[in-house]
Scaffold this motif. Structure first.
Motif, short mmCIF file in Angstrom:
data_model
loop_
_atom_site.label_atom_id
_atom_site.label_comp_id
_atom_site.label_asym_id
_atom_site.label_seq_id
_atom_site.Cartn_x
_atom_site.Cartn_y
_atom_site.Cartn_z
N MET A 1 0.84 -1.18 0.00
CA MET A 1 0.00 0.00 0.00
C MET A 1 0.89 1.25 0.00
O MET A 1 1.91 1.27 0.66
N ARG A 2 0.44 2.24 -0.73
CA ARG A 2 1.21 3.48 -0.86
C ARG A 2 0.38 4.69 -0.49
O ARG A 2 -0.84 4.62 -0.40
N ILE A 3 1.10 5.80 -0.31
CA ILE A 3 0.46 7.07 -0.02
C ILE A 3 0.74 8.00 -1.20
O ILE A 3 1.89 8.15 -1.62
N LEU A 4 -0.31 8.60 -1.72
CA LEU A 4 -0.21 9.54 -2.83
C LEU A 4 -0.24 10.95 -2.25
O LEU A 4 -0.89 11.18 -1.22
N CYS A 5 0.45 11.88 -2.89
CA CYS A 5 0.41 13.27 -2.45
C CYS A 5 0.12 14.17 -3.63
O CYS A 5 0.67 13.97 -4.72
N LEU A 6 -0.74 15.16 -3.40
CA LEU A 6 -1.08 16.14 -4.42
C LEU A 6 -0.79 17.54 -3.91
O LEU A 6 -1.19 17.90 -2.81
N ASP A 7 -0.09 18.31 -4.72
CA ASP A 7 0.12 19.73 -4.46
C ASP A 7 -0.73 20.47 -5.49
O ASP A 7 -0.33 20.62 -6.64
N ILE A 8 -1.91 20.89 -5.06
CA ILE A 8 -2.90 21.45 -5.98
C ILE A 8 -2.70 22.95 -6.13
O ILE A 8 -2.76 23.70 -5.16
N GLY A 9 -2.47 23.36 -7.37
CA GLY A 9 -2.35 24.78 -7.68
C GLY A 9 -3.46 25.20 -8.62
O GLY A 9 -4.34 24.41 -8.95
N ASN A 10 -3.40 26.45 -9.05
CA ASN A 10 -4.43 26.95 -9.96
C ASN A 10 -4.34 26.34 -11.35
O ASN A 10 -5.36 26.07 -11.98
N SER A 11 -3.13 26.13 -11.84
CA SER A 11 -2.98 25.62 -13.20
C SER A 11 -2.29 24.26 -13.28
O SER A 11 -2.33 23.62 -14.32
N ARG A 12 -1.66 23.83 -12.19
CA ARG A 12 -0.95 22.55 -12.19
C ARG A 12 -1.17 21.83 -10.86
O ARG A 12 -1.41 22.45 -9.84
N VAL A 13 -1.02 20.49 -10.93
CA VAL A 13 -1.07 19.67 -9.72
C VAL A 13 0.19 18.80 -9.71
O VAL A 13 0.41 18.02 -10.63
N GLY A 14 1.01 18.98 -8.69
CA GLY A 14 2.18 18.14 -8.52
C GLY A 14 1.77 16.84 -7.85
O GLY A 14 0.95 16.84 -6.93
N VAL A 15 2.34 15.73 -8.32
CA VAL A 15 1.97 14.42 -7.81
C VAL A 15 3.23 13.67 -7.36
O VAL A 15 4.22 13.62 -8.09
N LYS A 53 -4.09 6.03 0.91
CA LYS A 53 -4.28 7.34 1.51
C LYS A 53 -3.78 8.40 0.54
O LYS A 53 -2.84 8.17 -0.21
N VAL A 54 -4.41 9.58 0.60
CA VAL A 54 -3.96 10.71 -0.21
C VAL A 54 -3.68 11.89 0.71
O VAL A 54 -4.55 12.31 1.47
N VAL A 55 -2.45 12.37 0.65
CA VAL A 55 -2.06 13.57 1.39
C VAL A 55 -2.22 14.75 0.43
O VAL A 55 -1.71 14.73 -0.68
N ILE A 56 -2.95 15.74 0.89
CA ILE A 56 -3.20 16.93 0.07
C ILE A 56 -2.48 18.11 0.72
O ILE A 56 -2.69 18.40 1.90
N GLY A 57 -1.62 18.77 -0.05
CA GLY A 57 -0.97 19.97 0.46
C GLY A 57 -2.01 21.03 0.75
O GLY A 57 -2.85 21.34 -0.10
N TYR A 58 -1.99 21.56 1.96
CA TYR A 58 -3.03 22.49 2.41
C TYR A 58 -2.37 23.72 3.00
O TYR A 58 -1.82 23.67 4.10
N PRO A 59 -2.40 24.84 2.27
CA PRO A 59 -1.69 26.05 2.72
C PRO A 59 -2.45 26.81 3.80
O PRO A 59 -3.22 27.72 3.52
N LEU A 60 -2.22 26.44 5.04
CA LEU A 60 -2.88 27.11 6.16
C LEU A 60 -2.33 28.52 6.33
O LEU A 60 -1.14 28.76 6.15
N LEU A 128 5.03 15.34 0.89
CA LEU A 128 4.85 13.94 1.26
C LEU A 128 5.97 13.45 2.17
O LEU A 128 5.72 12.74 3.14
N GLN A 129 7.20 13.85 1.89
CA GLN A 129 8.31 13.40 2.74
C GLN A 129 8.14 13.95 4.16
O GLN A 129 8.41 13.25 5.13
N GLY A 130 7.66 15.17 4.28
CA GLY A 130 7.38 15.72 5.61
C GLY A 130 6.33 14.91 6.34
O GLY A 130 6.45 14.62 7.53
N TYR A 131 5.29 14.52 5.61
CA TYR A 131 4.24 13.69 6.21
C TYR A 131 4.79 12.32 6.60
O TYR A 131 4.53 11.82 7.69
N LEU A 132 5.56 11.70 5.70
CA LEU A 132 6.12 10.37 5.98
C LEU A 132 7.05 10.40 7.19
O LEU A 132 7.03 9.49 8.02
N ASP A 133 7.86 11.44 7.29
CA ASP A 133 8.76 11.56 8.44
C ASP A 133 7.96 11.67 9.73
O ASP A 133 8.30 11.04 10.74
#
Length: 138
Positions: A1-15, A53-60, A128-133
């Motif tokens: 099992m793996r964890i996916l991470c998305l960095d959602i922006g206005n024009s691009r999504v980093g995966v 699981k999916v980790v979503i970057g969330y700019p608080l 994602l590396q921050g979350y994994l750590d």
């Protein structure tokens, strides 16, 4: 099992995705939203990997942590759709300054066009590396 991470922006999504042991994060792709449908691309990723699981970057916001701007509302909406479509746990992970941190590391000699292609997926790796750590107690 793996964890996916998305960095959602206005024009691009980093995966990015974790290794099966959930120790390291690797870049997968950058999805250009003006050229590709996010969910069509995610369908391919979910078919290729066993994602739990999916980790979503969330700019608080430091100044107003309880206020949500349009970007956060968009991320919330996408997060809900991902959770229900793929039946996975969604984790919103603080990603403030991730893109800025990555910009400082990426080779200054790369032109802006090349940087744009890689910066979002590298930011997703950073998140994602921050979350994994944290997840692994590192």
């Amino acid at each position: 099992m793996r964890i996916l991470c998305l960095d959602i922006g206005n024009s691009r999504v980093g995966v990015a995705i974790s290794d099966p042991l959930k120790i390291t994060a690797q870049p997968v792709m950058t999805i250009e939203l003006r050229n590709k449908d996010l969910f069509e691309e995610l369908d391919k990723i979910f078919q290729g990997y066993n994602i739990e699981k999916v980790v979503i970057g969330y700019p608080l916001s430091k100044l107003h942590p309880d206020q949500k701007d349009e970007k956060l509302k968009k991320i919330d909406e996408i997060s809900e759709k991902i959770g229900s479509r793929y039946n996975v746990e969604i984790v919103k992970w603080d990603e403030r300054f991730s893109t800025k941190a990555v910009e400082r590391v990426i080779d200054e000699e790369l032109n802006w066009k090349r940087k744009k292609k890689i910066i979002d997926k590298v930011a997703a790796v950073y998140i994602l590396q921050g979350y994994l750590d944290f997840y692994n107690g590192s």
